[in-house]
Design an enzyme around this catalytic site. Structure first.
Site, PDB file in Angstrom:
ATOM      1  N   SER A 197       0.859  -1.185   0.000  1.00 27.68           N
ATOM      2  CA  SER A 197       0.000   0.000   0.000  1.00 27.68           C
ATOM      3  C   SER A 197       0.890   1.229   0.000  1.00 27.68           C
ATOM      4  CB  SER A 197      -0.857   0.023   1.258  1.00 27.68           C
ATOM      5  OG  SER A 197      -1.461   1.300   1.423  1.00 27.68           O
ATOM      6  N   TYR A 241      -1.486  -0.904  10.291  1.00 30.01           N
ATOM      7  CA  TYR A 241      -1.588  -1.069   8.837  1.00 30.01           C
ATOM      8  C   TYR A 241      -0.328  -0.537   8.149  1.00 30.01           C
ATOM      9  CZ  TYR A 241      -3.721  -1.032   4.179  1.00 30.01           C
ATOM     10  OH  TYR A 241      -4.013  -1.249   2.862  1.00 30.01           O
TER      11      TYR A 241
END
Lengths: 263, 258
Positions: B149, B165
């Site tokens: 990401s 995350y």
């Protein structure tokens, strides 16, 4: 084609530049340039090649490709060449810039400033000049994009003696970010960064007369995770991807193609 | 090599985790459109069945495999057995399944941290290890694509509290580089894609609050869309990327270039 589906064709349409896409290939007579031109022509792209007069004479582009002599060290020649492209097409959809070269390995403490200038101008200033002159043509084009050429040397200097080349190739990475920021969302700008590619470039570049100290491909390959040096054809898929709709949401990026050596 | 052959994937077997919706389904569809046979892995059998039916309706050979990758060590051997029994050796592994949790770092629950790490880092490792030793190393070829990401490349914007995350995706990026170094000599390519913000079930809540700000600082002036990962996954799964390994490809509208 006996492959099933709807599939294949639809998938490729999403990925590759459509037939008729007008591409200027600067440095199109070198090893990577020739491989790209052949593949792009097979994909029915329209091509104009810019290169040195002696490079065009030594490796003329195939029939159907307009060749324009241009030394990207010279502002007036770049302006005239892109002016000819404008007269030829009226606009352009992609620039693939493969211009760049280096000289014999020279440590900085013995590097003449003229040699620094020549390499940095030929590798970085040329990218600026080509970009500036092609921008108006791209802005009139369809889904326009540019791809410049950096190098693994732009992020990792694994051998002494290449300071100007390494500095210029690092400059290309940030030039691409700057151009991407300025030209978004109209024009996408990305770079490819080959590692060691088995072309005449290993001896200085197709257009260069000077011979470099040879890098032994077999010895070098042992240090590459994929255990081989690059081939010109390895750069073709990445170039097509970066000028095509498959990378429509990518800009400002540098894609390294080096068998994993910078990881 | 012709241009068609560069991107050719006919008959290849692809396993896509988190393949029943969102980015995973988009990538499964892209691989299927290029001729792959696609194994979808997800937790919920009903969503898998729907995704499988949707792909089959487009003429894509697909099958769903329900399993909970939070329990990767326990479930992965049987999962790979089942996929290989159905389709044969796996050529392409897309580690896409992921989870997020939002809480300020000082209040972040241990359980949430563990859950995010387990799905985003442990599962790609366990699955890559299994698929690598069973299907890829013996055949001296394979393509592993980890979906990291843009959040793995930097910290967070003001008001975003996703420390696990961001940490997990940075770990996945260096996992990618390291596995590329180790398995390059086996002819296996390992790369990562870093999507920016794409509307999905996972990002929906966050985008409600910061969506406009995200678009404002994205050079291409939009969020990711339904087609935007298709090119990148096909490129990294095919021969077109045959000399690319250990790389991290941001597909984020240019946001990471700023």
């Amino acid at each position: 084609m006996n492959s099933p589906a709807a599939g294949n064709h639809a998938g490729l349409l999403l990925l590759l530049p459509p037939a008729g896409t007008r591409v200027v290939v600067a440095g199109g007579c070198g090893g990577i340039g020739r491989a790209f031109v052949a593949a792009a022509q097979a994909a029915q792209l329209e091509l104009v090649v810019l290169d040195l007069e002696r490079s065009i004479a030594a490796a003329p582009p195939p029939p159907g490709v307009l060749a324009i002599a241009c030394d990207a060290l010279h502002e007036d020649q770049v302006q005239r060449a892109l002016g000819e492209v404008g007269a030829h097409w009226g606009a352009c959809d992609a620039l693939v810039n493969l211009v760049g070269y280096t000289h014999e390995r020279t440590p900085v403490e013995r590097l003449p400033s003229a040699q620094w200038d020549d390499i940095v101008d030929g590798t970085l200033r040329s990218a600026f000049l080509l970009s500036r002159e092609v921008i108006p043509l791209l802005k009139a084009g369809r889904a326009p994009s540019m791809v410049h050429t950096s190098s693994t040397f732009g992020v990792r200097v694994s051998m002494p003696g290449y300071a100007p080349y390494a500095a210029a190739k690092a400059g290309v990475i940030n030039l691409v970010r700057a151009l991407a920021t300025e030209l978004a969302p109209a024009v996408r700008v990305n770079a490819v960064a080959p590692g060691v590619v088995d072309t005449a470039f290993l001896q200085g570049g197709t257009g260069q007369q000077e011979k470099l100290e040879r890098i032994d491909p077999a010895q070098f390959a042992a240090s590459v995770p994929l255990r081989r040096v690059g081939q010109p054809s390895d750069i073709v898929g990445p170039l097509l991807f970066l000028i095509g709709p498959g990378s429509a949401y990518m800009t400002g990026q540098t894609l390294h193609i080096n068998g994993g050596i910078w990881s | 090599m012709g241009v068609q052959q560069l991107f050719e994937l006919s008959g290849r077997v692809a396993l896509v985790t988190g393949g029943s919706r969102g980015l995973g389904l988009q990538m499964a569809q892209a691989l299927g459109e290029m001729g792959c046979r696609v194994a979808l892995v997800a937790r919920k059998a009903d969503e898998l069945a729907e995704a499988e039916a949707g792909l089959k309706a487009q003429g894509i050979e697909a099958a769903g495999f329900a399993c909970d990758l939070q329990q990767a060590t326990t479930v992965v051997p049987a999962l790979v057995d089942a996929v290989v029994a159905r389709f044969g050796d796996i050529d392409i592994l897309v580690n896409n399944a992921g989870a997020s949790w939002a809480a300020p770092a000082e209040d972040y629950p241990d359980a949430a941290w563990r859950k995010v790490m387990s799905l985003n880092v442990d599962a790609p490792f366990v699955l890559s290890r299994e698929v690598g030793r069973r299907c890829m190393i013996p055949r001296r070829r394979g393509k592993i694509v980890n979906i990291a990401s843009a959040a793995g490349l930097r910290g967070t914007a003001p008001g975003v509290h996703t420390i696990a995350y961001n940490t997990s995706k940075a770990a996945l990026i260096n996992f990618t580089r390291t596995l590329a170094c180790e398995w390059g000599p086996h002819g296996i390519h390992v790369n990562a894609i870093c999507p920016g913000f794409f509307p999905s079930k996972m990002s929906a809540g966050l985008l409600d609050t910061i969506g406009d700000a995200v678009i404002a600082r994205t050079p291409l002036r939009r969020l990711g869309g339904d087609e935007d990962l298709k090119g990148a996954i096909v490129f990294l799964a095919s021969g077109a990327s045959r000399h690319i390994s250990g790389q991290v490809l941001p597909v984020d509208g240019g946001a990471s270039a700023l």
